[in-house]
Design a protein around this motif. Structure first.
Motif, PDB file in Angstrom:
ATOM      1  N   UNK A 236       0.840  -1.191   0.000  1.00 17.98           N
ATOM      2  CA  UNK A 236       0.000   0.000   0.000  1.00 17.98           C
ATOM      3  C   UNK A 236       0.875   1.242   0.000  1.00 17.98           C
ATOM      4  N   UNK A 237       0.695   2.090  -1.025  1.00 12.44           N
ATOM      5  CA  UNK A 237       1.418   3.355  -1.100  1.00 12.44           C
ATOM      6  C   UNK A 237       0.766   4.343  -0.134  1.00 12.44           C
ATOM      7  N   UNK A 238       1.565   4.935   0.740  1.00  4.50           N
ATOM      8  CA  UNK A 238       1.036   5.841   1.757  1.00  4.50           C
ATOM      9  C   UNK A 238       0.872   7.272   1.245  1.00  4.50           C
ATOM     10  N   UNK A 239       1.069   7.470  -0.056  1.00  5.61           N
ATOM     11  CA  UNK A 239       1.030   8.825  -0.630  1.00  5.61           C
ATOM     12  C   UNK A 239      -0.280   9.545  -0.331  1.00  5.61           C
ATOM     13  N   UNK A 240      -1.403   8.821  -0.424  1.00  9.74           N
ATOM     14  CA  UNK A 240      -2.700   9.481  -0.250  1.00  9.74           C
ATOM     15  C   UNK A 240      -2.939   9.923   1.189  1.00  9.74           C
ATOM     16  N   UNK A 241      -2.137   9.445   2.141  1.00 11.35           N
ATOM     17  CA  UNK A 241      -2.274   9.855   3.532  1.00 11.35           C
ATOM     18  C   UNK A 241      -1.513  11.143   3.837  1.00 11.35           C
ATOM     19  N   UNK A 242      -0.682  11.585   2.903  1.00 11.39           N
ATOM     20  CA  UNK A 242       0.032  12.845   3.077  1.00 11.39           C
ATOM     21  C   UNK A 242      -0.949  13.988   2.839  1.00 11.39           C
ATOM     22  N   UNK A 243      -1.031  14.970   3.742  1.00 13.39           N
ATOM     23  CA  UNK A 243      -1.923  16.112   3.492  1.00 13.39           C
ATOM     24  C   UNK A 243      -1.665  16.696   2.108  1.00 13.39           C
ATOM     25  N   UNK A 244      -2.739  17.055   1.428  1.00 16.27           N
ATOM     26  CA  UNK A 244      -2.622  17.447   0.020  1.00 16.27           C
ATOM     27  C   UNK A 244      -1.645  18.595  -0.195  1.00 16.27           C
ATOM     28  N   UNK A 245      -1.614  19.544   0.732  1.00 17.88           N
ATOM     29  CA  UNK A 245      -0.723  20.683   0.549  1.00 17.88           C
ATOM     30  C   UNK A 245       0.741  20.327   0.804  1.00 17.88           C
ATOM     31  N   UNK A 246       0.994  19.116   1.277  1.00 18.97           N
ATOM     32  CA  UNK A 246       2.368  18.663   1.524  1.00 18.97           C
ATOM     33  C   UNK A 246       2.733  17.473   0.640  1.00 18.97           C
TER      34      UNK A 246
END
Length: 309
Positions: A236-246
């Motif tokens: 599972x790529x954790x990219x989507x859990x990073x706040x969008x502005x970051x």
């Protein structure tokens, strides 16, 4: 809580090398900037990329508080390599280099030259952090910044640009498949596995998503909460859990992009807490990496995830 991260340190060489800083003052400024950011992250383990001189990594460790363990893979033709900085001892070290079985050699230039292994070997390490056993694969896939015969960064014409973009893309895809093959061998349904590093493309690119394994159950989709037989083989790529502005780890020609990623196995995905990137004063990179020679810090932002132990 266990803190893991990945960071491309951007040409960590001592002064005097072609890609390194021109002066001791520039070198010390780079080390100070890197050490300050690592101190802010306070990682249990940090996957690193673009380490040139092993001695330069030792110099960086000397700027950090506490005791650290390091591990490095073999370098590529440019002299850079992947590795780890860890608070605890690294075990089970193993390089991943030769292309996955059944993959044919990949053409890399107009002369018909081919390669059958990763330009920069990936590195596997096992660590124990806060009682949590982790297996990690640090990787740095083929750059999407194109180079041409003679060390040029600009093509002679658009036909040459298109050809070399294909060569680079095919090579990055083969490298990604090779890392995925190594992950598949390590996954046994229960192993807490983390694949992380500079993948040189965003979270939606084919060379990134092929690392996921069986499709379905991605974070943020209805299938995530529906267990199925593919879960044991998935990452599972954790990219989507990073706040969008970051959600970016580098700025390329003025456009923020996320090209550094952390992926976790089924044994870890429910343990994930905060995922973010760390601010650095990198500016925007261009198609000529020499423009940043001697700059402090790195042109990448670290990607960091906190796991519940």
């Amino acid at each position: 809580m266990v803190t893991i991260g990945t960071w491309n340190l951007e040409n960590l060489f001592r002064p005097g090398s072609e890609a390194g800083p021109d002066s001791d003052a520039e070198y010390e400024a780079k080390l100070a900037a890197l050490a300050g950011t690592i101190g802010e992250i306070a990682p249990d383990v940090l996957a690193v990329q673009e380490v040139g001189d092993p001695e330069a990594l030792d110099d960086l460790v000397g700027k950090l508080d506490g005791r650290w363990h390091t591990a490095l893979a073999e370098p590529d033709q440019r002299g850079i390599r992947v590795g780890f900085l860890a608070r605890s001892e690294t075990r089970g070290l193993d390089q991943v280099s030769e292309f996955a079985k059944e993959l044919a050699p990949v053409r890399v230039d107009d002369d018909g030259d081919t390669v059958d292994s990763m330009g920069r070997p990936a590195l596997r390490a096992d660590i124990t952090a806060d009682g949590l056993e982790l297996t990690l694969l640090s990787c740095h896939l083929k750059s999407k910044l194109l180079t041409y015969p003679g060390g040029r960064f600009q093509p002679r014409d658009e036909a040459e640009r298109a050809r070399y973009a294909v060569y680079a893309l095919n090579r990055r895809a083969a490298e990604s498949a090779t890392v995925r093959d190594a992950a598949t061998e390590l996954l046994d349904g229960k192993r807490p596995l983390v694949v992380l590093g500079d993948l040189n493309d965003d979270e939606h690119a084919a060379t990134t998503t092929l690392l996921h394994g069986p499709p379905g159950s991605e974070l943020g989709t209805p299938g995530f909460d529906r267990p199925d037989a593919g879960d044991q083989a998935r990452l599972w790529n954790l990219a989507t859990l990073i706040p969008e502005d970051r959600r970016h780890s580098r700025t390329y020609n003025g456009r923020p992009e996320l090209i550094d990623h952390i992926m976790v196995s089924h044994a870890l995905v429910r343990r994930v807490g905060e995922v973010t990137t760390i601010d650095v004063k990198a500016g925007s990179v261009t198609d000529n990496p020499r423009d940043r020679k001697g700059k402090a810090g790195s042109d990448h932002r670290p990607v960091v995830a906190r796991l519940n132990a």
